[in-house]
Motif scaffolding. Structure first.
Motif, short mmCIF file in Angstrom:
data_model
loop_
_atom_site.label_atom_id
_atom_site.label_comp_id
_atom_site.label_asym_id
_atom_site.label_seq_id
_atom_site.Cartn_x
_atom_site.Cartn_y
_atom_site.Cartn_z
N PHE A 125 0.82 -1.20 0.00
CA PHE A 125 0.00 0.00 0.00
C PHE A 125 0.86 1.26 0.00
CE2 PHE A 125 -2.47 3.37 2.06
CZ PHE A 125 -3.58 3.38 1.23
N ALA A 126 1.97 1.26 0.75
CA ALA A 126 2.86 2.42 0.79
C ALA A 126 3.45 2.68 -0.59
CB ALA A 126 3.96 2.20 1.82
N LEU A 127 3.84 1.61 -1.29
CA LEU A 127 4.38 1.77 -2.63
C LEU A 127 3.32 2.28 -3.59
CD1 LEU A 127 6.82 1.38 -4.49
CD2 LEU A 127 6.08 -0.99 -4.85
N TYR A 128 2.12 1.75 -3.47
CA TYR A 128 0.99 2.21 -4.29
C TYR A 128 0.76 3.70 -4.08
CZ TYR A 128 -3.98 3.15 -5.22
OH TYR A 128 -5.17 3.72 -5.62
N LEU A 129 0.76 4.13 -2.83
CA LEU A 129 0.52 5.54 -2.51
C LEU A 129 1.61 6.42 -3.10
CD1 LEU A 129 -1.20 7.62 -0.96
CD2 LEU A 129 0.24 7.17 1.05
N ALA A 130 2.87 6.01 -2.98
CA ALA A 130 3.98 6.80 -3.50
C ALA A 130 3.90 6.94 -5.02
CB ALA A 130 5.31 6.19 -3.10
#
Length: 400
Positions: free
Chosen positions: A48-53
């Motif tokens: 999710f963090a990678l998706y957000l970035a």
């Protein structure tokens, strides 16, 4: 011969998105669709963090190019738009290889496009409404990341995006222009070569509010359209039964309600339809809110697709938090936006605050619910928000 530099014209007119701008937006459809695949591996907190970035990076490039075309008007450089479109396409294509490969290529293209959109502005021109459009400071950590291995590469990306988000609130166009003018005047006063010369005045560039509002609204439509595609693909990929069809119907209703709530009663289109005035929300804050709001909508759509793919059994913890957490974020972003536009405490208590809290509760209890119960709960909250806004706007029969 017309200049190929951005025009300083600020007078709004009967202007709509050009064919070039609409063609450019097609890459956003592909990009958002690619990004949702990052959430299909669980999703874990890292996913999710990678998706957000990656979403923030993708939106930042889209917004910089959109602001350029808005201000440039008829002088927009078509080759530049096509090159930026190709860059966004490469960034979208690179997503499929994450995290094992293509991360460096994604960062390299991001840096190139950011530097290119910074270079389109002539010296002496200041984009007053959204200074971030000509400030590529946030791209510096991305540039450094080209020589840094994972996972530190991703931390540098996060730092660069945090700089961009901070600049949206810490730097105003008026302050930047005043500082640049003061610096220019000081250098010329202490220069022997230009002694006695009248310092040139910097040129303030403003967006066309109505046109920019239309462009921001079209992006919301793109995000919702990609959500419809996600739902259709998910329904088509599983065996049909009454529960699956009910989930598909409720997912469609959620997207339809988000469309009405965001574009009919949302504060961004209303603010962007009128020129900036004293006391109104600064344009750069509107841009930041648009970024977060569309990100929340895109994540809700991705969450609906994940729930449909796991229609049998119970949603995983990751899926529950993607859908419920994104819905909560949507309500919280509306809460902050409404507060900045003058909405009172009664409005905040009517739906943004309670809906955000209940969305978090659904996210926490989602693994113990049937998928239909989770999606039904989110639908009820969004319908309640839409019903309240439509009633307040006098859209109900018998209400003046």
């Amino acid at each position: 011969m017309p200049s190929d530099t951005p025009s300083p014209e600020t007078e709004p007119g009967d202007r709509h998105a050009t064919w070039m701008e609409l063609f450019f937006d097609l890459v956003a459809v592909a990009g958002i669709g690619q990004l949702t695949h990052l959430l299909h591996r669980g999703p874990s907190l890292t996913d999710f963090a990678l998706y957000l970035a990656l979403y923030l990076a993708f939106w930042m490039v889209w917004a910089c190019v959109t602001f350029y075309s808005d201000i440039s008007r008829d002088n927009t450089r078509i080759p530049l738009m096509l090159a930026a479109m190709l860059g966004l396409g490469l960034m979208a294509a690179a997503v499929a290889g994450f995290p094992e490969r293509h991360a460096t290529a994604f960062a390299a293209v991001y840096v190139i496009v950011r530097l290119a959109t910074d270079a389109v502005w002539d010296r002496g021109q200041v984009v007053v409404d959204w200074p971030t459009a000509q400030l590529s400071t946030g791209a510096i950590p991305w540039l450094i990341s080209l020589w840094v291995p994972e996972p530190w590469k991703y931390w540098l990306w996060a730092a660069g995006l945090a700089i961009d988000m901070l600049l949206m609130f810490a730097v105003t166009g008026e302050r930047m222009m005043a500082g640049a003018q003061e610096s220019l005047d000081r250098r010329l006063r202490h220069s022997r070569r230009f002694a006695g010369m009248e310092p040139p005045k910097l040129q303030a560039l403003h967006a066309d509010p109505a046109h920019l509002g239309e462009r921001l609204g079209l992006y919301v439509i793109i995000v919702l359209g990609e959500g419809v595609i996600v739902v259709i693909d998910a329904v088509g990929g599983v065996a049909w039964n009454a529960k699956v069809l009910a989930l598909g119907l409720e997912s469609f209703l959620i997207l339809a309600c988000l469309w009405a709530l965001t574009l009919t009663f949302g504060f961004i289109p209303r603010l962007m339809s009128v020129p900036t005035a004293a006391g109104s929300i600064p344009r750069q804050h509107v841009m930041a809110t648009h970024c977060w709001l569309t990100g929340a909508i895109a994540t809700v759509a991705a969450g609906l697709g994940l729930v449909l793919e796991h229609a049998e059994g119970h949603p995983t913890t990751g899926i529950s938090w993607v859908l419920g957490g994104a819905a909560a974020a949507y309500f919280v972003i509306n809460l902050f936006g409404g507060a900045r536009s003058g909405a009172g405490l009664r409005w905040a208590l009517s739906w943004p605050l309670p809906c955000a809290a209940l969305s978090l509760a659904l996210a926490a209890t989602g693994p113990r619910l049937h998928p239909l119960g989770l999606v039904s709960g989110i639908l009820v909250l969004i319908v309640w928000a839409l019903a309240w806004e439509s009633h307040a706007a006098g859209r109900w029969p018998g209400r003046n």
